[in-house]
Design a protein around this motif. Structure first.
Motif, PDB file in Angstrom:
ATOM      1  N   TYR A  44      22.051  67.860  27.012  1.00  0.00           N
ATOM      2  CA  TYR A  44      21.959  66.475  27.499  1.00  0.00           C
ATOM      3  C   TYR A  44      21.627  66.460  28.992  1.00  0.00           C
ATOM      4  O   TYR A  44      20.682  65.791  29.423  1.00  0.00           O
ATOM      5  CB  TYR A  44      23.245  65.679  27.227  1.00  0.00           C
ATOM      6  N   LEU A  45      22.392  67.227  29.763  1.00  0.00           N
ATOM      7  CA  LEU A  45      22.159  67.205  31.223  1.00  0.00           C
ATOM      8  C   LEU A  45      20.800  67.811  31.575  1.00  0.00           C
ATOM      9  O   LEU A  45      20.139  67.381  32.516  1.00  0.00           O
ATOM     10  CB  LEU A  45      23.273  67.978  31.940  1.00  0.00           C
ATOM     11  N   GLY A  46      20.404  68.817  30.797  1.00  0.00           N
ATOM     12  CA  GLY A  46      19.162  69.516  31.113  1.00  0.00           C
ATOM     13  C   GLY A  46      17.907  68.717  30.810  1.00  0.00           C
ATOM     14  O   GLY A  46      16.901  68.831  31.520  1.00  0.00           O
ATOM     15  N   TYR A  47      17.956  67.909  29.760  1.00  0.00           N
ATOM     16  CA  TYR A  47      16.721  67.243  29.313  1.00  0.00           C
ATOM     17  C   TYR A  47      16.758  65.714  29.337  1.00  0.00           C
ATOM     18  O   TYR A  47      15.717  65.074  29.405  1.00  0.00           O
ATOM     19  CB  TYR A  47      16.371  67.688  27.882  1.00  0.00           C
ATOM     20  N   LEU A  65      22.798  58.455  22.005  1.00  0.00           N
ATOM     21  CA  LEU A  65      23.922  59.386  22.137  1.00  0.00           C
ATOM     22  C   LEU A  65      25.260  58.639  22.144  1.00  0.00           C
ATOM     23  O   LEU A  65      26.227  59.020  21.477  1.00  0.00           O
ATOM     24  CB  LEU A  65      23.761  60.174  23.441  1.00  0.00           C
ATOM     25  N   MET A  66      25.288  57.553  22.889  1.00  0.00           N
ATOM     26  CA  MET A  66      26.525  56.775  23.009  1.00  0.00           C
ATOM     27  C   MET A  66      26.927  56.218  21.630  1.00  0.00           C
ATOM     28  O   MET A  66      28.107  56.267  21.261  1.00  0.00           O
ATOM     29  CB  MET A  66      26.273  55.638  23.996  1.00  0.00           C
ATOM     30  N   LEU A 229      37.459  63.995  28.282  1.00  0.00           N
ATOM     31  CA  LEU A 229      37.041  62.656  27.898  1.00  0.00           C
ATOM     32  C   LEU A 229      38.190  62.009  27.129  1.00  0.00           C
ATOM     33  O   LEU A 229      38.782  62.649  26.268  1.00  0.00           O
ATOM     34  CB  LEU A 229      35.821  62.772  26.961  1.00  0.00           C
ATOM     35  N   GLY A 230      38.508  60.747  27.463  1.00  0.00           N
ATOM     36  CA  GLY A 230      39.563  60.051  26.739  1.00  0.00           C
ATOM     37  C   GLY A 230      38.971  58.988  25.829  1.00  0.00           C
ATOM     38  O   GLY A 230      37.834  58.534  26.031  1.00  0.00           O
ATOM     39  N   GLU A 266      27.377  63.401  29.251  1.00  0.00           N
ATOM     40  CA  GLU A 266      27.422  64.810  28.824  1.00  0.00           C
ATOM     41  C   GLU A 266      28.708  65.089  28.031  1.00  0.00           C
ATOM     42  O   GLU A 266      28.704  65.856  27.061  1.00  0.00           O
ATOM     43  CB  GLU A 266      27.277  65.773  30.013  1.00  0.00           C
ATOM     44  N   ALA A 267      29.799  64.424  28.450  1.00  0.00           N
ATOM     45  CA  ALA A 267      31.047  64.604  27.695  1.00  0.00           C
ATOM     46  C   ALA A 267      30.925  63.961  26.310  1.00  0.00           C
ATOM     47  O   ALA A 267      31.447  64.498  25.327  1.00  0.00           O
ATOM     48  CB  ALA A 267      32.222  64.008  28.458  1.00  0.00           C
TER      49      ALA A 267
END
Ligand SMILES: Cc1ncc(COP(=O)(O)O)c(C=O)c1O
Length: 410
Positions: A44-47, A65-66, A229-230, A266-267
């Motif tokens: 996710y962070l990379g692309y 994603l969300m 992550l909560g 990302e989380a």
């Protein structure tokens, strides 16, 4: 369950530290993370690192994603709908924020119930909300013999003035599991809401918010093989009915009205992978739903965890200098997680964890913010307890190494 295959998925379990395989018995403080979770987060962070609502591919990917993360969490908790899942930094921050909103209309003379079994994230937040409104806080004691919640005491505290019951599903210190379904039934009979802390329970057992009929339930992904992550599940009527403290231009629809600022996307990517990691333990094929897979997976991990508990408790009997706080009855293994609170005659908890830590056996010592419990057990001012926290990736061989070290130490 193929433990060798399962353990290979965790880089932390495969590493050597000073020529030794570390043994992680620190799970209740945060579990180890499989490679699939790490890969999802870095992909996710990379692309796709972006934000919501843009007119370009990586923003579209973030929106998707969300939605997928909410569905994964809904599957894990059996929420009726994914818009009943609220994300946030961690369970504590979310609980503080929910406690502010839920307590808005409390008045002097109202009452709430917290417990001595709880981590203080689910105590202080409510105590402070009650203090602001002049509401009375009642605290349920534990039965010291087995560290279970004293349900008779709970019933005696419950009355028509009770607005809320904040209770943990399982103790992060002794592993005792609470009968949340019964607590919810009793609380609802007087019109009180129930806010459940499932942080310690969720890595060990399958949560079903619909079966529990709880009003809110909180957990934390870093305890179940995911990232920091909560999340909170809430009944729709409550997520829509209570008024959160929010930034004015942010949309006032659920679940977003409860989520302040930008989420850790990302989380969220890691969360999806963590839920899928658990589901895959079932080894069921794609014709099964993720929830079915989770049900089968937790049945497998519970069986292994009960075997670990049985082995641990059976061996512990031979160590009269070690005192266990919690359920030791082999017929009641289903009522506990494989988390063991110990004290050692003549040794401070920190001395024990330091000794083990030098051998790369990682255990925590202290009160783990379960302050009421440690106070009632009389260990709050003596360094708390040593916590041996097993997860489904731990092995009987690791237990043997632990007991060999106990032999050396005592
Ligand atoms: C039972 C329990 N509840 C709540 C928390 C707090 O969770 P978080 O770190 O997500 O705020 C913890 C953390 O250790 C815990 O063990």
């Amino acid at each position: 369950m193929n433990l060798t295959k399962l353990r290979r998925q965790f880089p932390a379990l495969m590493q050597q530290v000073a020529g030794k395989s570390p043994i992680f018995l620190d799970g209740p403080g945060g579990s180890q993370v499989p490679q699939s979770v790490l890969s999802a987060m870095s992909a996710y962070l990379g692309y796709y690192n972006s934000n919501l609502g843009g007119a370009f591919f990586s923003s579209d990917k973030t929106v998707e994603l969300m939605a997928n993360a909410r569905q994964a969490a809904a599957d894990l908790l059996n929420a009726p709908s994914s818009d009943q899942i609220v994300f946030g930094a961690n369970m504590t921050s979310l609980t503080f924020s929910f406690s502010r909103a839920i307590s808005r209309d409390w008045q002097a003379g109202d009452e709430i119930i917290v417990t001595n079994a709880d981590h203080f994230s689910n105590v202080s937040s409510w105590q402070q909300a009650a203090e602001d409104k002049g509401a009375k806080v009642n605290t349920v004691l534990i039965n010291e013999a087995d560290c279970s919640l004293d349900l008779a005491h709970f019933e005696s505290l419950l009355n028509a003035k009770t607005k809320l019951v904040a209770v943990t599903y399982a103790s992060n210190t002794t592993g005792s599991i609470n009968d949340i379904k019964r607590i919810v039934e009793l609380a609802h009979s007087v019109g009180a809401l129930v806010y459940v802390d499932a942080v310690h329970y969720a890595p060990h057992e399958l949560v079903d918010v619909q079966d529990l009929d709880c009003d809110f339930l909180a957990c934390s992904a870093y305890k179940f093989f995911g990232p920091h992550l909560g999340m909170v599940y809430g009944k729709r009527e409550h997520l829509e009915g209570f008024r959160p403290y929010k930034v004015e231009p942010a949309k006032d629809v659920i679940p977003g009205r409860w989520e302040t600022g930008t989420q850790s996307f990302e989380a969220l990517a890691g969360l999806i992978a963590a839920v899928d990691y658990i589901a895959d333990i079932s080894e069921l094929d794609e014709s099964y739903s993720r929830r079915d897979k989770l049900t089968a997976a937790f049945a497998k991990t519970k069986q292994h965890e009960m075997a670990l508990s049985e082995y641990f408790l059976t061996r512990l009997v031979n160590y009269p200098k070690i005192k266990l706080f919690g359920i030791d009855d082999l017929d009641r293994l289903a009522e506990r997680t494989p988390t063991f609170a110990l004290t050692f005659a003549g040794l401070e908890p920190r001395q024990v964890s330091e000794f083990l830590g030098k051998q790369h056996v990682c255990v925590w010592d202290g009160n783990f913010y379960a302050q009421g419990l440690c106070k009632q057990l009389g260990v709050l001012d003596t360094g708390g307890v040593v916590r041996i926290g097993c997860m489904h990736y731990n092995t009987i061989e690791e237990m043997d190494t632990l007991f060999n070290l106990f032999d050396e130490l005592i």
